[in-house]
Design an enzyme around this catalytic site. Sequence first.
Site, mmCIF file in Angstrom:
data_model
loop_
_atom_site.group_PDB
_atom_site.id
_atom_site.type_symbol
_atom_site.label_atom_id
_atom_site.label_comp_id
_atom_site.label_asym_id
_atom_site.label_seq_id
_atom_site.Cartn_x
_atom_site.Cartn_y
_atom_site.Cartn_z
ATOM 1 N N LYS A 182 20.977 -2.514 66.504
ATOM 2 C CA LYS A 182 19.820 -3.270 67.005
ATOM 3 C C LYS A 182 19.440 -2.773 68.407
ATOM 4 O O LYS A 182 18.286 -2.525 68.705
ATOM 5 C CB LYS A 182 20.173 -4.762 67.111
ATOM 6 C CG LYS A 182 20.067 -5.567 65.842
ATOM 7 C CD LYS A 182 20.278 -7.044 66.210
ATOM 8 C CE LYS A 182 20.198 -7.980 65.034
ATOM 9 N NZ LYS A 182 20.415 -9.388 65.396
ATOM 10 N N GLU A 213 29.800 -7.944 56.488
ATOM 11 C CA GLU A 213 29.542 -8.142 57.923
ATOM 12 C C GLU A 213 30.736 -8.877 58.553
ATOM 13 O O GLU A 213 31.042 -8.690 59.720
ATOM 14 C CB GLU A 213 28.240 -8.941 58.127
ATOM 15 C CG GLU A 213 27.682 -8.817 59.525
ATOM 16 C CD GLU A 213 26.264 -9.357 59.670
ATOM 17 O OE1 GLU A 213 25.309 -8.578 59.506
ATOM 18 O OE2 GLU A 213 26.103 -10.565 59.936
ATOM 19 N N GLY A 232 25.330 -16.608 61.525
ATOM 20 C CA GLY A 232 24.121 -16.409 60.717
ATOM 21 C C GLY A 232 24.398 -16.374 59.225
ATOM 22 O O GLY A 232 23.725 -17.026 58.426
ATOM 23 N N ARG A 233 25.412 -15.630 58.814
ATOM 24 C CA ARG A 233 25.682 -15.464 57.377
ATOM 25 C C ARG A 233 26.321 -16.703 56.752
ATOM 26 O O ARG A 233 26.554 -16.743 55.556
ATOM 27 C CB ARG A 233 26.525 -14.210 57.141
ATOM 28 C CG ARG A 233 27.789 -14.128 57.978
ATOM 29 C CD ARG A 233 28.357 -12.698 57.955
ATOM 30 N NE ARG A 233 29.506 -12.535 58.841
ATOM 31 C CZ ARG A 233 29.413 -12.247 60.140
ATOM 32 N NH1 ARG A 233 28.242 -12.134 60.715
ATOM 33 N NH2 ARG A 233 30.507 -12.077 60.874
ATOM 34 N N LYS A 288 18.294 -17.458 64.590
ATOM 35 C CA LYS A 288 19.264 -18.126 65.462
ATOM 36 C C LYS A 288 19.021 -17.702 66.917
ATOM 37 O O LYS A 288 18.943 -18.521 67.810
ATOM 38 C CB LYS A 288 20.670 -17.747 65.002
ATOM 39 C CG LYS A 288 21.777 -18.356 65.802
ATOM 40 C CD LYS A 288 23.114 -17.989 65.183
ATOM 41 C CE LYS A 288 24.240 -18.191 66.150
ATOM 42 N NZ LYS A 288 25.523 -17.722 65.618
ATOM 43 N N GLU A 291 12.851 -7.594 63.900
ATOM 44 C CA GLU A 291 12.117 -7.716 62.633
ATOM 45 C C GLU A 291 11.396 -9.055 62.545
ATOM 46 O O GLU A 291 10.208 -9.135 62.228
ATOM 47 C CB GLU A 291 13.085 -7.614 61.438
ATOM 48 C CG GLU A 291 13.702 -6.256 61.208
ATOM 49 C CD GLU A 291 15.010 -6.062 61.962
ATOM 50 O OE1 GLU A 291 15.242 -6.757 62.988
ATOM 51 O OE2 GLU A 291 15.801 -5.211 61.533
ATOM 52 N N HIS A 317 24.445 -2.211 30.997
ATOM 53 C CA HIS A 317 23.629 -1.063 30.585
ATOM 54 C C HIS A 317 23.285 -0.183 31.773
ATOM 55 O O HIS A 317 22.357 0.618 31.712
ATOM 56 C CB HIS A 317 22.350 -1.562 29.892
ATOM 57 C CG HIS A 317 22.662 -2.415 28.707
ATOM 58 N ND1 HIS A 317 22.909 -1.887 27.456
ATOM 59 C CD2 HIS A 317 22.839 -3.749 28.596
ATOM 60 C CE1 HIS A 317 23.199 -2.873 26.620
ATOM 61 N NE2 HIS A 317 23.171 -4.013 27.282
HETATM 62 O O1 F6P Z 1 22.040 -8.551 60.763
HETATM 63 C C1 F6P Z 1 22.668 -8.813 61.963
HETATM 64 C C2 F6P Z 1 22.454 -10.193 62.400
HETATM 65 O O2 F6P Z 1 22.981 -10.276 63.686
HETATM 66 C C3 F6P Z 1 23.080 -11.208 61.445
HETATM 67 O O3 F6P Z 1 24.368 -11.552 61.783
HETATM 68 C C4 F6P Z 1 22.116 -12.333 61.502
HETATM 69 O O4 F6P Z 1 22.256 -13.135 60.390
HETATM 70 C C5 F6P Z 1 20.797 -11.600 61.577
HETATM 71 O O5 F6P Z 1 21.060 -10.513 62.430
HETATM 72 C C6 F6P Z 1 19.619 -12.388 62.049
HETATM 73 O O6 F6P Z 1 19.805 -12.907 63.331
HETATM 74 P P1 F6P Z 1 18.896 -14.069 63.891
HETATM 75 O O7 F6P Z 1 19.039 -15.262 63.016
HETATM 76 O O8 F6P Z 1 19.389 -14.310 65.288
HETATM 77 O O9 F6P Z 1 17.465 -13.570 63.888
#
Ligand code: F6P
Length: 523
Positions: free
Chosen positions: A513, A355, A269-270, A209, A215, A386
């Site tokens: 972050k 979150e 995002g979620r 987003k 990452e 189990h």
């Molecule tokens: O994990 C934290 C977060 O800010 C989430 O809310 C989001 O889904 C994720 O990082 C990834 O963010 P982006 O889609 O901007 O890379």
Amino acid sequence: MSLSTQNPTQTKAWQTLKALFESKSGFHMRNLFLDDEQREEKYTLRCEDMTVNFSKNRISDEVKKGLVSLVEELDLKSGIDQMFKGEPINVTEERAVLHTALRNRSSTPIFVDGVNIMPEIERTLAKMKTFSEEVITGTFRGFTGEKITDVVNIGIGGSDLGPRMVVDALKFYANHLKIHFVSNVDGDHIMEVLKDLNPETTLFLIVSKSFNTQETLSNAETIKRWFLKDATEEDIQHNFVAVSANLEKAASFGIAAKNVFPMWNWVGGRYSLWSAVGLSISLAIGFDKFEELLDGANLMDQHFQEKEYAENIPVMMALVSVWNTNFYQADTEVVVPYSQYLTQFVPFLQQLSMESNGKSVDRAGNPINYQTGAIIWGNTGTNAQHAFMQLVHQGTRFIPVDFIGFHHSLYGNQQHHEMLMANFYAQAEALYLGKSEAEAHLDLKTKGLADKIPTLLPFKVFEGNKPSNSVIFDRLSPKSLGMLIAFYEHKTFVQGFIWNIFSFDQFGVELGKEMAHKSLTKS
Ligand code: F6P
């Protein structure tokens, strides 16, 4: 207009609930069932083929009434209306919260800052449809003219967990495309995925987003370098697409404008798998099935908006959770889907719920003096039985369970499915009924272990009275999965609304972050 702010513990309804909780001596669910033959039915809610049974909770008719009064007093209805209408209820980020618009199948206009967002959503869906069909049929090809065989989704958090979970859950409906997910910045993750891939036949989806997540950007750069060993910068347009709200940054990575799918600030995002973030889903199962997923979610949206509180699945399940969390002091909720297809469901739900509702400041900016945000954990049944279910049955903690199941299996292996569902029902029964001392005594005797009774008896007794909900659908399909996810989204919203917190920001994650970024730039 915005969400009101009111400490739930200061309401009249909360005081009533507190009094009911305190007067509960000798309360055992076994007796609730004995006293009321209609209990099971009275505590069962339905929406299409979805059945939710919450009868196995420490809830009486009076408690149920008190819980409903709580959302009446807090005026949940106004909160629901504001969310669906696109009011900026994500106050701290000054944004609307409109994942529901993504599955608004009626095209009824929905406005954000005076602009109807439905045409843009429909354009994006149409673009996803065309693109998915072209890739699936082989019209869209890689840089050497080869058909695409593999798709890699590069994203993390909401840009990974939702699509990954749905692709895995619906693999029964999948076509020939092999879908892979890379999320972790751990270089071994990406190398394990890349080692079997051919750059000529692989499509990379960079899903972010913000297009600013360490990452995702690191993984995308590594992939680009790997790709450019065999191809040129020009070729990127044939094998890379991006999904982002940050169109400029996506373009500066080298993605052709025609290959960028938009995302919007009014989708968290979620909550984003319904948007182009779900492109991997549409590629995996085809756009028609992706639409069925949206239809399922839309059904739940309508149920959530229209049903009275006492008949409303997300509302009642949120209330039950508040009852267990704030009165019985449950710290955690365990979720056990009886379907191997739902292996990724709990990690998805963890982000969705934790979150959203892991907050300790109320909507007026004051510290909170009651619990919010249950800790979600779990795994698929019967595997869970189990592993950790011993602790739920006989441990010292109070742990409510959500069991999720399906009446029919997808391959129709009836014998296995009967065993699976026998376990599903047995777990809920065992948790609430337990086994009394007299029953354990008789059991040992019947098994010819009478001489062991003095030593074994205490260990064979199950206190019971342990809460669980069961959520059952006819079968796992795009539609039922859409309903299931939307149900948990709305449950999360209602919980946050009651706890008087903002559920749609995530500053806690962002701090980590920023710090990682700072320490990287220092070294
Ligand atoms: O994990 C934290 C977060 O800010 C989430 O809310 C989001 O889904 C994720 O990082 C990834 O963010 P982006 O889609 O901007 O890379």
